[in-house]
Design a protein around this motif. Structure first.
Motif, PDB file in Angstrom:
ATOM      1  N   ARG A  98       0.837  -1.206   0.000  1.00 53.16           N
ATOM      2  CA  ARG A  98       0.000   0.000   0.000  1.00 53.16           C
ATOM      3  C   ARG A  98       0.870   1.254   0.000  1.00 53.16           C
ATOM      4  O   ARG A  98       0.565   2.244  -0.671  1.00 53.16           O
TER       5      ARG A  98
ATOM      6  N   ARG B 162     -14.710  13.802   2.180  1.00 49.94           N
ATOM      7  CA  ARG B 162     -13.287  13.539   2.378  1.00 49.94           C
ATOM      8  C   ARG B 162     -12.579  13.162   1.087  1.00 49.94           C
ATOM      9  O   ARG B 162     -11.371  13.280   0.986  1.00 49.94           O
TER      10      ARG B 162
ATOM     11  N   LYS C 184      -2.812   6.568   1.700  1.00 50.99           N
ATOM     12  CA  LYS C 184      -2.676   6.971   3.105  1.00 50.99           C
ATOM     13  C   LYS C 184      -1.732   8.161   3.211  1.00 50.99           C
ATOM     14  O   LYS C 184      -0.513   7.998   3.265  1.00 50.99           O
TER      15      LYS C 184
ATOM     16  N   TYR D 250      -6.181  13.388   6.265  1.00 51.52           N
ATOM     17  CA  TYR D 250      -6.593  13.505   7.663  1.00 51.52           C
ATOM     18  C   TYR D 250      -6.882  14.959   8.010  1.00 51.52           C
ATOM     19  O   TYR D 250      -7.834  15.266   8.728  1.00 51.52           O
TER      20      TYR D 250
ATOM     21  N   GLU E 239     -16.799   5.582   4.455  1.00 49.12           N
ATOM     22  CA  GLU E 239     -15.955   5.177   5.579  1.00 49.12           C
ATOM     23  C   GLU E 239     -16.498   5.753   6.880  1.00 49.12           C
ATOM     24  O   GLU E 239     -17.288   6.695   6.875  1.00 49.12           O
TER      25      GLU E 239
ATOM     26  N   THR F 127     -11.644   7.345  10.152  1.00 51.41           N
ATOM     27  CA  THR F 127     -10.500   6.839   9.385  1.00 51.41           C
ATOM     28  C   THR F 127     -10.473   5.312   9.436  1.00 51.41           C
ATOM     29  O   THR F 127      -9.422   4.695   9.575  1.00 51.41           O
TER      30      THR F 127
ATOM     31  N   LEU G  63     -10.083   4.011   1.417  1.00 51.40           N
ATOM     32  CA  LEU G  63      -8.768   3.440   1.690  1.00 51.40           C
ATOM     33  C   LEU G  63      -8.893   1.918   1.748  1.00 51.40           C
ATOM     34  O   LEU G  63      -9.744   1.411   2.492  1.00 51.40           O
TER      35      LEU G  63
ATOM     36  N   GLY H 113      -8.315  -0.884   3.369  1.00 52.69           N
ATOM     37  CA  GLY H 113      -7.815  -1.301   4.677  1.00 52.69           C
ATOM     38  C   GLY H 113      -7.369  -2.760   4.672  1.00 52.69           C
ATOM     39  O   GLY H 113      -7.985  -3.620   4.030  1.00 52.69           O
ATOM     40  N   ILE H 114      -6.315  -3.027   5.413  1.00 56.93           N
ATOM     41  CA  ILE H 114      -5.824  -4.402   5.543  1.00 56.93           C
ATOM     42  C   ILE H 114      -6.753  -5.159   6.489  1.00 56.93           C
ATOM     43  O   ILE H 114      -7.040  -6.338   6.296  1.00 56.93           O
ATOM     44  N   THR H 115      -7.287  -4.460   7.482  1.00 59.24           N
ATOM     45  CA  THR H 115      -8.281  -5.087   8.357  1.00 59.24           C
ATOM     46  C   THR H 115      -9.544  -5.381   7.547  1.00 59.24           C
ATOM     47  O   THR H 115     -10.146  -6.448   7.709  1.00 59.24           O
TER      48      THR H 115
ATOM     49  N   THR I  29      -6.615  -0.897  11.874  1.00 60.04           N
ATOM     50  CA  THR I  29      -5.544  -1.460  12.692  1.00 60.04           C
ATOM     51  C   THR I  29      -5.646  -1.056  14.162  1.00 60.04           C
ATOM     52  O   THR I  29      -5.456  -1.886  15.055  1.00 60.04           O
TER      53      THR I  29
END
Ligand SMILES: *Cc1c(COP(=O)(O)O)cnc(C)c1O
Length: 356
Positions: free
Chosen positions: A94, A186, A196, A201, A232, A235, A256, A258-260, A302
Motif C-alpha cells: 500500500r 473527504r 494513506k 486527515y 468510511e 479513518t 482506503l 484497509g488491511i483489516t 488497525t
C-alpha cells in the motif's frame, strides 16, 4: 534482498510507561529508523538511531505542499513471548501505491518490512504484554528539500517510530455513536482518498470536531459527488449487516483499502457469510433499519480492529442498531482477528510474520 542497518544505541534509555494506563500514540520508544533519499544515491543510509527530534529547513517542501505519506501497523507479543506482525507486506504494498500517487520515490522492495523488523527487534522490551496492548508502528516519508517551487521534491526522509499502546477500549467493545456527515466530503474519485496521506486527515478534522461537539465519536462519510453512498467511518472502513448480507463500499478510488477490511472479508467468506462490496445509499440503509433488517454496523482498522456502532444520526433521523449492543458477527470478528494477532488462534491464512 536482505538489508542490514547499523544501530546506534541510546545512552539515555527512558523509563517504560505503566502498561495499565497506556493510551494511544503519546509515548515513544528509545530508537527510530531513518533513511535518506537524494537524486544521486536514491534511498541510502538506512540506520537505527536514538529517538530524537529531527532538524529540517523551514523551507522543506513537506511543510508547504504536504508531500507526506504514512502507514500504520502493530507488533504483538504472544503469551510465549514471541513477537509478531500482522500482514506487514500489505502495508509495504500500500505504501508503494501511496508513494506513486504523490510522486514520492518508492522504497526498494522489502525495505519497509525489513526496517520495521529491525527496529522492533531492537525495541522488544518496549512491547507491552498485558492483554490487548501492543506496539504501534508508524512508518512515514516526508519531502525534505528546501524549495518553495511546486514540483516533487529531490530529497526525502523515511522514518519509522514506535509507540506502546493500551487497549483501544478500556471498558470492552462499547458501541459508538456516529454522525452522518452531509456537509463536508473527504474524497472523490481521482483524488487521494484511496491512499494513506496526512492531507486526507487534515481535511477530515473539521467534521470530526463537529461530530465530537455534538456528542458523537466519529462521522460516517458519504460519497463526494451524490452525497448518498456510505463510504468510511472516520479513518476506518465501514461494514453494514443487512438481511444477513455484509455490505462494504467497493474499492473504486474513494476509500482506503484497509488491511483489516480485507482480513474481515476473508474471514467472513471462510465462515460462509455472504459479503458484498457494493454501493449502499444512506436512504437504503435507513429503509433497512426501519424495516428491522439492519442488524449490525461496525468499523474496521488497525488501531481498534473492530469498532461496533450502536447509533447512527442522519439529519433529524436516528438509527439505533442492535439495541446498542455489540453484534454477533462484530464480536466474532474481533475475537478471531485479535486471536490470530496475539497467537491464540492458528494462523490459517499465513497472515503472521514472526520477528526471530
Ligand atoms: C488506515 C486507514 C484505514 C484502515 O486501514 P487498516 O489497514 O485496516 O489499518 C481506513 N480508512 C482510512 C482513511 C485509513 O487511513
Amino acid at each position: 534482498m536482505r538489508h542490514e542497518f547499523p544501530v546506534t544505541k541510546t545512552t539515555m534509555p527512558k523509563d517504560k510507561p505503566d502498561t495499565d494506563t497506556l493510551a494511544f500514540g503519546n509515548r515513544f520508544t528509545d530508537h527510530m529508523f531513518l533513511m535518506d533519499y537524494n537524486q544521486e544515491r536514491g534511498w541510502h543510509n538506512g540506520r537505527i538511531v536514538p529517538y530524537a527530534p529531527i532538524c529540517l529547513d523551514p523551507a522543506a517542501s513537506v511543510f508547504h505542499y504536504a508531500q507526506e505519506m504514512f502507514e500504520g501497523l502493530k507488533a504483538y507479543k504472544t503469551s510465549s513471548g514471541n513477537v509478531q506482525l500482522f500482514r506487514p507486506e500489505k502495508n509495504e504494498e500500500r505504501a508503494k501505491r501511496t508513494c506513486e500517487r504523490i510522486c514520492i520515490p518508492t522504497l526498494p522492495d522489502g525495505l519497509m518490512v525489513e526496517a520495521v523488523k529491525a527496529l522492533v527487534d531492537v525495541e522488544r522490551d518496549w512491547i507491552p504484554d498485558k492483554p490487548n496492548t501492543s506496539l504501534y508502528i508508524r512508518p512515514f516519508i516526508i519531502a525534505t528539500e528546501p524549495f518553495l517551487g511546486v514540483r516533487d521534491a529531490y530529497n526525502y526522509m523515511f522514518i519509522v517510530i514506535l509507540s506502546p499502546v493500551g487497549p483501544y477500549y478500556k471498558e470492552g467493545l462499547l458501541p459508538t455513536r456516529i454522525y452522518v456527515e452531509d456537509e463536508y466530503v473527504r474524497s472523490v474519485k481521482g483524488g487521494t482518498g484511496e491512499v494513506k496521506i496526512g492531507g486526507n486527515y487534515a481535511v477530515g478534522l473539521r467534521s470530526e470536531k463537529k461530530a465530537h461537539e455534538k456528542g458523537y465519536a466519529q462521522v460516517l462519510w458519504l460519497d463526494g459527488i451524490e452525497r448518498r453512498f456510505v463510504e468510511e467511518i472516520g479513518t476506518s472502513n465501514a461494514f453494514f449487516v443487512i438481511d444477513g448480507e455484509v455490505v462494504t463500499a467497493p474499492l473504486t478510488g474513494t476509500i482506503l483499502p484497509g488491511i483489516t477490511r480485507d482480513s474481515v472479508m476473508t474471514l467472513l467468506r471462510s465462515w460462509g457469510v455472504n459479503v458484498s462490496e457494493r454501493r449502499l445509499s444512506i436512504e437504503d440503509l435507513y429503509e433497512a433499519h426501519r424495516e428491522g433488517r439492519l442488524s449490525e454496523v461496525f468499523a474496521s482498522g488497525t488501531a481498534a480492529v473492530i469498532s461496533p456502532v450502536g447509533e447512527l444520526c442522519w439529519g433529524d433521523k436516528q438509527m439505533i442498531i442492535n439495541e446498542k449492543r455489540i453484534g454477533t458477527l462484530s464480536q466474532k470478528l474481533y475475537d478471531e482477528l485479535t486471536g490470530i494477532q496475539y497467537g491464540r488462534i492458528e494462523d490459517r491464512f499465513g497472515w503472521i510474520t514472526e520477528i526471530e
